[in-house]
Design a protein around this motif. Structure first.
Motif, short mmCIF file in Angstrom:
data_model
loop_
_atom_site.label_atom_id
_atom_site.label_comp_id
_atom_site.label_asym_id
_atom_site.label_seq_id
_atom_site.Cartn_x
_atom_site.Cartn_y
_atom_site.Cartn_z
N ILE A 249 -7.41 -6.38 0.91
CA ILE A 249 -7.35 -5.11 2.04
C ILE A 249 -8.30 -5.79 3.02
O ILE A 249 -8.10 -5.79 4.30
CB ILE A 249 -7.86 -3.96 1.32
CG1 ILE A 249 -6.64 -3.35 0.49
CG2 ILE A 249 -7.89 -3.04 2.61
CD1 ILE A 249 -7.18 -2.12 -0.14
N ALA A 250 -9.59 -6.14 2.66
CA ALA A 250 -10.69 -6.67 3.65
C ALA A 250 -10.16 -8.09 4.61
O ALA A 250 -10.38 -7.80 5.75
CB ALA A 250 -11.95 -6.83 3.00
N ALA A 251 -9.73 -8.78 3.77
CA ALA A 251 -9.00 -10.15 4.42
C ALA A 251 -7.94 -9.78 5.43
O ALA A 251 -7.80 -10.48 6.48
CB ALA A 251 -8.36 -11.20 3.50
N PHE A 252 -7.16 -8.80 5.00
CA PHE A 252 -5.97 -8.32 5.75
C PHE A 252 -6.66 -7.56 7.21
O PHE A 252 -6.23 -7.93 8.29
CB PHE A 252 -5.17 -7.37 5.10
CG PHE A 252 -4.33 -6.59 6.27
CD1 PHE A 252 -3.15 -7.19 6.77
CD2 PHE A 252 -4.56 -5.32 6.65
CE1 PHE A 252 -2.51 -6.55 7.82
CE2 PHE A 252 -3.73 -4.68 7.67
CZ PHE A 252 -2.82 -5.27 8.20
N CYS A 253 -7.46 -6.71 6.90
CA CYS A 253 -8.31 -6.13 8.05
C CYS A 253 -8.90 -7.34 8.97
O CYS A 253 -8.65 -6.91 10.29
CB CYS A 253 -9.43 -5.12 7.50
SG CYS A 253 -8.65 -3.65 6.76
N VAL A 254 -9.75 -8.27 8.38
CA VAL A 254 -10.26 -9.23 9.09
C VAL A 254 -9.23 -9.89 10.16
O VAL A 254 -9.28 -10.14 11.47
CB VAL A 254 -10.78 -10.07 8.69
CG1 VAL A 254 -11.63 -11.36 9.33
CG2 VAL A 254 -12.22 -9.34 7.90
N LEU A 255 -8.25 -10.32 9.69
CA LEU A 255 -7.40 -11.31 10.16
C LEU A 255 -6.47 -10.45 11.12
O LEU A 255 -6.06 -11.05 12.38
CB LEU A 255 -6.41 -11.91 9.15
CG LEU A 255 -6.82 -12.96 8.25
CD1 LEU A 255 -5.82 -13.62 7.27
CD2 LEU A 255 -7.37 -14.12 9.16
N TYR A 256 -5.92 -9.27 10.63
CA TYR A 256 -5.37 -8.36 11.70
C TYR A 256 -6.17 -8.04 13.09
O TYR A 256 -5.62 -8.09 14.14
CB TYR A 256 -5.03 -7.15 11.03
CG TYR A 256 -3.76 -6.34 12.07
CD1 TYR A 256 -2.57 -6.71 12.40
CD2 TYR A 256 -4.20 -5.19 12.50
CE1 TYR A 256 -1.75 -6.17 13.20
CE2 TYR A 256 -3.36 -4.51 13.26
CZ TYR A 256 -2.07 -4.72 13.58
OH TYR A 256 -1.14 -4.13 14.37
N LYS A 257 -7.39 -7.65 12.82
CA LYS A 257 -8.33 -7.46 14.02
C LYS A 257 -8.55 -8.72 14.78
O LYS A 257 -8.35 -8.72 16.00
CB LYS A 257 -9.60 -7.21 13.44
CG LYS A 257 -10.42 -6.72 14.71
CD LYS A 257 -10.14 -5.55 15.26
CE LYS A 257 -10.96 -4.88 16.37
NZ LYS A 257 -10.89 -3.62 17.06
#
Length: 341
Positions: A249-257
């Protein structure tokens, strides 16, 4: 085009490139980079499942899901069992005697094909990465059952319940992998990630997350990735369950931002990633075959001994993948235009 839809294609483009790099493990300079493999395999497949949940609605079109996911799975299975396996047996152009010394057994391959499409466990599925199509399809089936038929609403409490179910399955499930018919444990985990993506998108969490937050989350996630090590969602090998969920979840949030920064400042690279995102399924289906066949062609016919240790050959294959998908898309568009005339 909506800005958020635009960025979905960007993150899918990033994701499919990570998939290609991850599947290039036969090339020694990729295989021997333990940190790179650990990072990629810690989140790259959950990323796609989270994105898949963005635009999910209560009504699920099962027919469309079959067409988009199961039909490619069937075609790809046929290709890997009855075409790719034959190609590497040909006595000259495609064959590397060192890597493929055995003979083609049609009956054995047909049995493999039947097991792949009827049981669809990770050990039965033939082609590289095809488990993803099965897990995503089954995740959509669960969505259809719970949100179309049972009319359940997506709340934080509901997501927590599904999280607990996944944890209990991971912690207490003792069945061997050959009983994971149609990837059902992975499908329940896929469904959880789809819920996360749907909630993230509808609540517009990206706007509530600042770049300082992302930097802090990224640093924390990096340390947890190194601690948790390489995972394999396809085999249900997640190491520490809580670490895996956090990383995903955290990696997704970072990449999406970060796609918003990329969209603004790296326009040339942005256009390439947008194209990759839109063609991610075709790239996903084409790249394993070229990664498998091209090195053997070079070794068997041009007597090149160090194909797998030289990055220029890997870049050549990547270019061939993109070119193949581009030409296929052009041909498909041309046929469509001809039909309308």
């Amino acid at each position: 085009m909506s800005k958020k839809i635009h960025n979905v294609d960007l993150i899918k483009g990033i994701g499919i490139i990570l998939v290609m790099i991850g599947h290039s493990g036969m090339f020694l300079f990729i295989k021997e980079n333990t940190l790179l493999n650990t990072v990629i395999y810690s989140f790259h497949m959950p990323l796609f499942f989270i994105v898949a949940g963005f635009f999910m609605k209560d009504k699920v079109n099962i027919k469309k899901s079959v067409k988009r996911l199961l039909v490619p799975f069937l075609i790809a299975s046929i290709f890997w069992v009855f075409i790719a396996s034959i190609l590497v047996q040909l006595p000259t152009y495609f064959r590397s005697q060192v890597l493929y010394p055995y003979s083609y057994d049609f009956v054995l391959q047909f049995k493999k094909f039947l097991k792949a499409i009827f049981f669809a466990t990770r050990i039965d599925i033939i082609g590289t990465g095809l488990w993803f199509l099965v897990a995503l399809f089954m995740g959509r089936i669960l969505w259809y059952i719970f949100h179309d038929l049972l009319k359940l609403k997506i709340t934080l409490w509901y997501i927590l319940i599904i999280f607990i179910i996944n944890y209990l399955l991971f912690h207490f499930l003792t069945l061997a992998e050959n009983y994971f018919y149609w990837m059902w444990p992975q499908a329940i985990l896929t469904y959880f990630f789809m819920l996360i993506g749907n909630y993230y998108f509808k609540k517009n969490i990206v706007k509530k997350t600042g770049y300082i937050d992302i930097i802090i989350i990224g640093i924390i996630t990096t340390f947890i990735i190194i601690s948790n090590g390489r995972i394999d969602m396809s085999s249900y090998n997640l190491n520490n369950f809580f670490a895996f969920i956090f990383i995903s979840i955290a990696a997704f949030c970072v990449l999406y931002k970060l796609t918003f920064l990329l969209d603004k400042h790296l326009k040339l690279f942005r256009n390439f990633l947008l194209w990759c995102g839109k063609e991610s399924l075709n790239i996903f289906l084409v790249h394993p075959f070229l990664l498998a066949i091209v090195p053997y062609i070079l070794m068997a016919n041009f007597n090149i001994k160090d194909v797998l240790s030289r990055p220029e050959y890997l870049l050549l294959i990547y270019a061939m993948v993109f070119l193949t998908v581009y030409l296929y898309k052009k041909l498909k568009d041309y046929i469509s235009r001809r039909k309308l005339q």
